[in-house]
Design a protein around this motif. Structure first.
Motif, PDB file in Angstrom:
ATOM      1  N   ARG A 113       0.823  -1.198   0.000  1.00  0.00           N
ATOM      2  CA  ARG A 113       0.000   0.000   0.000  1.00  0.00           C
ATOM      3  C   ARG A 113       0.864   1.257   0.000  1.00  0.00           C
ATOM      4  NH1 ARG A 113      -4.050  -2.674   3.950  1.00  0.00           N
ATOM      5  NH2 ARG A 113      -5.319  -3.799   2.438  1.00  0.00           N
TER       6      ARG A 113
ATOM      7  N   GLU B 153       1.606   5.167   0.166  1.00  0.00           N
ATOM      8  CA  GLU B 153       1.001   6.304   0.873  1.00  0.00           C
ATOM      9  C   GLU B 153       0.015   5.864   1.951  1.00  0.00           C
ATOM     10  OE1 GLU B 153       2.100   9.399   0.498  1.00  0.00           O
ATOM     11  OE2 GLU B 153       3.489   8.715  -1.056  1.00  0.00           O
ATOM     12  N   GLU B 154       0.425   4.907   2.779  1.00  0.00           N
ATOM     13  CA  GLU B 154      -0.418   4.402   3.869  1.00  0.00           C
ATOM     14  C   GLU B 154      -0.348   5.348   5.064  1.00  0.00           C
ATOM     15  OE1 GLU B 154      -2.856   2.546   4.185  1.00  0.00           O
ATOM     16  OE2 GLU B 154      -2.395   0.643   5.142  1.00  0.00           O
ATOM     17  N   GLN B 155      -1.490   5.659   5.643  1.00  0.00           N
ATOM     18  CA  GLN B 155      -1.542   6.538   6.814  1.00  0.00           C
ATOM     19  C   GLN B 155      -0.798   5.894   7.978  1.00  0.00           C
ATOM     20  OE1 GLN B 155      -5.580   7.489   7.782  1.00  0.00           O
ATOM     21  NE2 GLN B 155      -5.922   8.590   5.884  1.00  0.00           N
ATOM     22  N   THR B 156      -0.018   6.695   8.697  1.00  0.00           N
ATOM     23  CA  THR B 156       0.740   6.164   9.836  1.00  0.00           C
ATOM     24  C   THR B 156      -0.193   5.569  10.886  1.00  0.00           C
ATOM     25  OG1 THR B 156       0.781   8.357  10.866  1.00  0.00           O
ATOM     26  CG2 THR B 156       2.712   7.713   9.568  1.00  0.00           C
ATOM     27  N   LYS B 157      -1.349   6.196  11.111  1.00  0.00           N
ATOM     28  CA  LYS B 157      -2.251   5.676  12.149  1.00  0.00           C
ATOM     29  C   LYS B 157      -2.828   4.322  11.772  1.00  0.00           C
ATOM     30  CE  LYS B 157      -6.133   8.513  10.619  1.00  0.00           C
ATOM     31  NZ  LYS B 157      -6.992   9.628  10.950  1.00  0.00           N
TER      32      LYS B 157
ATOM     33  N   ASN C  31      -0.717   5.569  16.810  1.00  0.00           N
ATOM     34  CA  ASN C  31      -0.143   6.461  15.809  1.00  0.00           C
ATOM     35  C   ASN C  31       1.285   6.777  16.225  1.00  0.00           C
ATOM     36  OD1 ASN C  31       0.130   7.987  13.502  1.00  0.00           O
ATOM     37  ND2 ASN C  31      -1.618   9.305  13.917  1.00  0.00           N
TER      38      ASN C  31
ATOM     39  N   ASN D  85       2.446  12.452  12.716  1.00  0.00           N
ATOM     40  CA  ASN D  85       1.343  11.922  11.925  1.00  0.00           C
ATOM     41  C   ASN D  85       1.603  12.185  10.444  1.00  0.00           C
ATOM     42  OD1 ASN D  85      -1.175  10.774  11.422  1.00  0.00           O
ATOM     43  ND2 ASN D  85      -2.207  12.734  11.558  1.00  0.00           N
ATOM     44  N   GLY D  86       1.119  11.309   9.610  1.00  0.00           N
ATOM     45  CA  GLY D  86       1.286  11.501   8.172  1.00  0.00           C
ATOM     46  C   GLY D  86       1.099  10.201   7.434  1.00  0.00           C
ATOM     47  N   ARG D  87       1.984   9.937   6.489  1.00  0.00           N
ATOM     48  CA  ARG D  87       1.897   8.737   5.668  1.00  0.00           C
ATOM     49  C   ARG D  87       3.271   8.114   5.502  1.00  0.00           C
ATOM     50  NH1 ARG D  87      -2.919   8.363   2.864  1.00  0.00           N
ATOM     51  NH2 ARG D  87      -4.222  10.211   2.973  1.00  0.00           N
TER      52      ARG D  87
ATOM     53  N   ASP E 183       5.593   6.067   2.909  1.00  0.00           N
ATOM     54  CA  ASP E 183       5.612   5.978   1.449  1.00  0.00           C
ATOM     55  C   ASP E 183       5.102   4.629   0.973  1.00  0.00           C
ATOM     56  OD1 ASP E 183       6.586   8.588   0.860  1.00  0.00           O
ATOM     57  OD2 ASP E 183       8.554   7.953   1.540  1.00  0.00           O
TER      58      ASP E 183
ATOM     59  N   GLU F 174      10.184   4.362   3.903  1.00  0.00           N
ATOM     60  CA  GLU F 174      10.194   5.804   3.654  1.00  0.00           C
ATOM     61  C   GLU F 174      11.189   6.073   2.535  1.00  0.00           C
ATOM     62  OE1 GLU F 174       8.472   8.310   4.629  1.00  0.00           O
ATOM     63  OE2 GLU F 174       7.386   7.539   6.354  1.00  0.00           O
TER      64      GLU F 174
END
Length: 183
Positions: free
Chosen positions: A100, A102-106, A132, A136-138, A140, A156
């Motif tokens: 996946r 650009e997966e959200q960190t949370k 989380n 916070n972010g995504r 890669d 990343e």
């Protein structure tokens, strides 16, 4: 990539060596587990595919721009080429790895803690304590096991010549995942 064989170590395993039928109603799950056991890849294989993705990006950047220099900043291209290269390890689409970008960190962090399964008479439900990272972010690229969606690794991507602080920030965020617990 030949999808009819998968490498485990130096031995190629053919799909034809799998039993045609397996007893009981969970035959498909058992067959899938057997396939995953036969083709389980290691982190070294993922590491090799990351390198291949980087090589492919250099070729693409030269093809697109006629040259590869500091002016070319192909972070998205790097991310997608690495994701595609890791996808080559799959025996069939989405297995053994879910990849996946650009997966959200949370989302990734929450999946890092164990599931708590509650068996209800209507439907089993999985509970997890939401998690989380401090930043916070995504990520890669996130790589999961296909059937359990258990996280295997987060990747990343950095551009050419990233700053030391950028690298430290990513290492800190990735290392936070190692210390998560379900509280």
């Amino acid at each position: 990539v030949n999808r009819n064989t998968a490498k485990k170590g130096s031995t190629a395993v053919s799909r034809k060596t799998l039993p045609a039928t397996l007893p009981n109603d969970s035959a498909e799950k058992k067959k899938k587990k057997l396939i995953r056991t036969l083709i389980m890849t290691s982190y070294k294989d993922i590491e090799k595919k990351i390198y291949k993705g980087l090589q492919d990006t250099c070729v693409d950047a030269i093809n697109f721009n006629g040259t590869f220099d500091a002016e070319v900043k192909p972070e998205y291209l790097i991310t997608m080429n690495i994701a595609k290269a890791i996808g080559e390890l799959n025996f069939y689409p989405g297995s053994p790895f879910l990849i996946r970008p650009e997966e959200q960190t949370k989302v990734f962090a929450t999946r890092c803690v164990p599931n708590i399964l509650w068996e209800d008479i209507f439907a089993p439900t999985i509970f997890r304590t939401a998690q989380n990272t401090d930043r916070n972010g995504r990520f890669d690229i996130a790589v999961y096991e296909d059937d359990t969606e258990k996280p295997l690794t987060a990747i990343e991507v950095k551009l050419i010549n990233p700053t030391e602080n950028d690298i430290k920030d990513d290492i800190k965020r990735l290392s936070e995942l190692l210390h998560l617990t379900d509280q």
